[in-house]
Design a protein around this motif. Structure first.
Motif: not given
Length: 356
Positions: A190-203
């Protein structure tokens, strides 16, 4: 028919025949010529080259131009006539095809490599500039690539930020492999990730992605088929908008442009400065290819000074066009000091390139 006329006709026909043969004969060469030069402080195709938000920026003047070399494509077939014309030209360079495209690179492979180098140069340019300004630069673990046909394909994507694996936080790329290989092939990770499209978004919100492991082809360890790597994080967004440019050689000029926009001092003092050079995260400036052609491009655009990587100076100073001064630099700090001297008119203090 008079003999003189017959001789002239025969010579003309022979010349035409030779030219036709020359056009038809392919040769294993490629051509390099001066390419476009773009002011990193200005606009390109109606968009600012450097776009900085969330931080105060300052007015700039003058030019800090990055320079390029135009090359024939990897799939372009040069003929003998074109090669001879290139050899005779003062502004073009004809080189073996394998020099530009080793190992029979396809056009797609060459473009991909150029794009990756350009992306990395932008990242290093940002890091070097922020370090020079004593601003914080962070890091995070991201998916660098997904192996086609392996379990992660379609589930994880290049640029996804990996926050944890099986609930264990990761801080280094090596952490990902260690946690994955604790499993047996066929078990879920199980990977906990922030999708690439949101990677630069604060929070940005995280999401959990489950991937079933497979057995590595070379042994029995568990894999999911990703390459983890480190990506930098910045205290505010910095975007570099420049299409149809590849390779790493604009890094130093991007760094200078970023510093100029983030400091109240007008670095150029209105002067036209161009340059080239790779840059690493610590601000070390590295050599590039095609330096004589880039100097010609800068000169033709109106540059009076050219920031030249130290390791390129010997080649650059062989036969430069008149009216442009070659300034030797080895670090970003050297470039900033040179701009101070140029701005203040202390030209005798400038470290100039000399013939090797």
């Amino acid at each position: 028919m008079p003999r003189r006329t017959a001789t002239l006709l025969t010579s003309t026909l022979l010349l035409i025949a030779l030219l036709c043969v020359g056009v038809l004969i392919p040769v294993p060469y490629s051509e390099m010529s001066p390419g476009p030069t773009v002011n990193t402080l200005g606009d390109n195709d109606g968009q600012p080259v450097l776009q900085i938000s969330g931080r105060k920026t300052y007015p700039t003047s003058g030019n800090l131009n990055m320079t390029t070399v135009r090359v024939t494509g990897s799939d372009y077939t040069m003929n003998l006539v074109e090669a001879v014309a290139g050899w005779l030209s003062d502004d073009d360079v004809v080189v073996p095809h394998s020099t530009l495209y080793p190992d029979n690179q396809t056009a797609q492979q060459a473009n991909q490599e150029d794009a990756e180098e350009f992306s990395q140069s932008q990242d290093s340019a940002k890091v070097a500039a922020l370090k020079a300004l004593h601003l914080p630069v962070g890091s995070q673990v991201v998916v660098g690539a997904v192996v086609k046909g392996d379990p992660a394909e379609g589930k994880l994507h290049a640029g996804d930020v990996i926050k944890a694996v099986d609930g264990t936080a990761v801080t280094q790329p090596g952490d990902v492999a260690k946690l994955v290989t604790k499993h047996k092939p066929g078990q879920d990770v199980v990977f906990t990730v922030i999708p690439a499209k949101n990677a630069g978004t604060s929070g940005a919100a995280t999401q959990q992605v489950t991937v079933r492991t497979a057995k590595a082809s070379d042994n029995s360890r568990a894999i999911v088929g990703i390459q983890a790597q480190t990506a930098h994080t910045y205290p505010f967004p910095i975007n570099i908008q420049l299409a149809n440019v590849g390779g790493p050689s604009a890094g130093m000029m991007f760094s200078l442009g970023i510093v100029d926009k983030l400091t109240p001092t007008d670095l150029t003092g209105g002067k036209f400065v161009a340059g080239t050079g790779t840059i690493d995260d610590n601000g070390t400036v590295g050599p590039i290819g095609g330096i004589p052609l880039k100097i010609i491009a800068a000169h033709d655009a109106g540059a009076k000074y050219f920031l030249t990587p130290k390791d390129n100076c010997a080649e650059a100073s062989q036969n430069p066009p008149s009216g442009i001064r070659l300034v030797e630099v080895a670090t970003l700090n050297d470039s900033l000091n040179a701009l101070t001297d140029i701005r203040e008119g202390k030209l005798s203090a400038l470290p100039s390139c000399t013939k090797g």
